[in-house]
Structures are given as C-alpha cells and as structure tokens.
Design a protein around this motif. Structure first.
Motif, short mmCIF file in Angstrom:
data_model
loop_
_atom_site.label_atom_id
_atom_site.label_comp_id
_atom_site.label_asym_id
_atom_site.label_seq_id
_atom_site.Cartn_x
_atom_site.Cartn_y
_atom_site.Cartn_z
N THR A 36 -66.67 -6.30 -31.32
CA THR A 36 -66.18 -7.60 -31.74
C THR A 36 -67.00 -8.05 -32.93
O THR A 36 -68.23 -7.98 -32.91
CB THR A 36 -66.30 -8.64 -30.62
N PHE A 37 -66.33 -8.46 -33.98
CA PHE A 37 -66.98 -9.00 -35.16
C PHE A 37 -66.75 -10.50 -35.20
O PHE A 37 -65.63 -10.96 -35.01
CB PHE A 37 -66.37 -8.40 -36.44
N MET A 38 -67.80 -11.25 -35.44
CA MET A 38 -67.71 -12.68 -35.69
C MET A 38 -68.11 -12.85 -37.15
O MET A 38 -69.22 -12.50 -37.54
CB MET A 38 -68.66 -13.45 -34.79
N GLY A 41 -53.79 -4.02 -39.38
CA GLY A 41 -53.69 -3.77 -37.94
C GLY A 41 -54.79 -4.40 -37.11
O GLY A 41 -54.91 -4.13 -35.92
N PHE A 42 -55.60 -5.25 -37.72
CA PHE A 42 -56.66 -5.93 -36.99
C PHE A 42 -56.14 -7.26 -36.46
O PHE A 42 -55.47 -8.00 -37.18
CB PHE A 42 -57.87 -6.19 -37.89
N GLY A 43 -56.46 -7.57 -35.22
CA GLY A 43 -56.14 -8.88 -34.66
C GLY A 43 -57.23 -9.85 -35.08
O GLY A 43 -58.41 -9.58 -34.89
N VAL A 44 -56.83 -10.96 -35.66
CA VAL A 44 -57.81 -11.93 -36.18
C VAL A 44 -57.50 -13.30 -35.60
O VAL A 44 -56.37 -13.77 -35.69
CB VAL A 44 -57.73 -12.02 -37.73
N THR A 45 -58.51 -13.92 -35.03
CA THR A 45 -58.40 -15.30 -34.58
C THR A 45 -59.30 -16.13 -35.49
O THR A 45 -60.45 -15.77 -35.71
CB THR A 45 -58.85 -15.46 -33.11
N VAL A 46 -58.76 -17.23 -36.01
CA VAL A 46 -59.49 -18.07 -36.96
C VAL A 46 -59.91 -19.36 -36.25
O VAL A 46 -59.09 -20.02 -35.63
CB VAL A 46 -58.61 -18.40 -38.19
N ILE A 61 -67.82 -27.72 -43.72
CA ILE A 61 -66.86 -27.10 -42.82
C ILE A 61 -66.96 -25.58 -43.01
O ILE A 61 -67.07 -25.10 -44.13
CB ILE A 61 -65.42 -27.58 -43.15
N ARG A 62 -66.92 -24.84 -41.93
CA ARG A 62 -67.01 -23.38 -41.96
C ARG A 62 -65.81 -22.82 -41.21
O ARG A 62 -65.18 -23.51 -40.40
CB ARG A 62 -68.28 -22.87 -41.28
N TYR A 63 -65.51 -21.58 -41.50
CA TYR A 63 -64.44 -20.87 -40.79
C TYR A 63 -65.03 -19.63 -40.16
O TYR A 63 -65.88 -18.95 -40.75
CB TYR A 63 -63.30 -20.52 -41.74
N GLN A 64 -64.58 -19.35 -38.96
CA GLN A 64 -65.07 -18.17 -38.26
C GLN A 64 -63.87 -17.31 -37.88
O GLN A 64 -62.88 -17.82 -37.34
CB GLN A 64 -65.84 -18.58 -37.00
N LEU A 65 -64.00 -16.04 -38.17
CA LEU A 65 -62.99 -15.07 -37.76
C LEU A 65 -63.55 -14.29 -36.60
O LEU A 65 -64.71 -13.86 -36.63
CB LEU A 65 -62.66 -14.10 -38.91
N GLU A 66 -62.74 -14.10 -35.58
CA GLU A 66 -63.13 -13.25 -34.47
C GLU A 66 -62.18 -12.06 -34.46
O GLU A 66 -60.96 -12.24 -34.45
CB GLU A 66 -63.04 -14.03 -33.15
N ILE A 67 -62.76 -10.87 -34.52
CA ILE A 67 -61.96 -9.66 -34.68
C ILE A 67 -62.44 -8.62 -33.68
O ILE A 67 -63.62 -8.25 -33.68
CB ILE A 67 -62.10 -9.09 -36.11
#
Length: 175
Positions: free
Chosen positions: A88-90, A108-113, A122-128
């Motif tokens: 898992t990558f954050m 093909g990567f599932g990404v949750t933002v 403000i920051r954004y985090q991707l969980e992959i």
C-alpha cells in the motif's frame, strides 16, 4: 576440496529455501512454507553431516558460515524478483493532481483520494494498493508527475474487497 565446494553449494541452496519458507509462512501460505521446510531440513542435516563427519576442519566451518551469508544475498535477490504479496502506498501531494490520478487509474491502479489539512495548507493523499511486482512502475509514475510527493509504503497483512480484488478475480476468470 570437494567437501568444501559441496558445503558452499548446499548453503547457497539452503538459505534461499529458508528465506522463502519464512516469507511464505509470514504471508499465510502454510502449504508452500511446509514444503520448503521439508527441503530446508533435508539440506540442513546433509550439510551439517558433511561438516561434522570425521575431522572437523576449520576451513569447512568457515565455508559453511560464509555460504550462509552468501545464501542470504541470494535469497533476498530471489524474494525481490518473486515480489510476493501486496504493498500500500500513501502519497501526500500539495495539490490535487488530476493527471497523476488519471494516469494511475488508466494504468490499472486503484486510487482513493483523501482531502486533508496539513500544517500550512490543504493537502491531498492518495491511497494505492498494488501487487509488489508493480511497485517500481507505480513509483515511476508518481515521480514523473509529482517529484516532491511524500510517499510511504507498507505491506498490508489482510484486506477484503475493493478495486484490486475485483480486477484479480476478472483476470482469473478470463484465463
């Protein structure tokens, strides 16, 4: 001399087998772990019987130890090539990078933002979640889009559902 080479060869087989057994055990793949355990114990007993048969040679014992160390290098190399499991990558970003997110999803990567508050902005985090054999590819995509991204990776022990599992199940059905 023949015994010394045999001891070295056995260690170069034994330690990678031990490494793989441990990895399979940690990942809950007990059938593979037990199979590698049988192979490991056979090699171990055979190798020790050579070292301790007759006169104990200091050279044989040193070769046994050096072979063990070299076996760790070989076992680590094999494990990296097999890349068993998932990561898992954050990924923390200073701004929402739509092109990065689109490229990851297209790859093909599932990404949750996630949207959050950092110390200054403000920051954004991707969980992959990805298979370990795609880690380098994922890292390159992120680096190409966001060279200053803060990236943490860890290995999940268990998970259920989600984009990746659906994709894997579809791939199994078509094969």
């Amino acid at each position: 001399m023949k015994d010394i080479l045999l001891i070295l060869l056995l260690q170069l087989i034994y330690v990678p087998v031990l490494t793989l057994r441990t990895i399979f055990l940690v990942k809950g793949m007990s059938t593979y772990a037990s199979l590698f355990g049988v192979i490991e114990s056979l090699i171990y007993v055979f190798g020790l019987s050579i070292v301790f048969s007759g006169e104990q040679s200091v050279v044989q014992m040193v070769v046994y130890a050096v072979g063990f160390g070299l076996g760790i290098v070989v076992g680590s190399f094999i494990e990296r090539k097999l890349a068993i499991g998932f990561t898992t990558f954050m990924v923390n970003l200073p701004a929402k990078n739509e092109s990065l997110i689109a490229d990851l999803r297209q790859g093909g990567f599932g990404v949750t933002v996630f949207h959050g508050e950092g110390r200054d902005s403000i920051r954004y985090q991707l969980e992959i979640l990805t298979k370990r054999n795609r880690e380098d590819e994922l890292f390159r995509i992120i680096e190409d889009h966001e060279p200053r991204a803060f990236i943490i990776s860890y290995e999940p022990r268990k998970f259920k559902g989600g984009f990746l599992l659906k994709t894997l199940k579809k791939a199994k059905k078509t094969s």
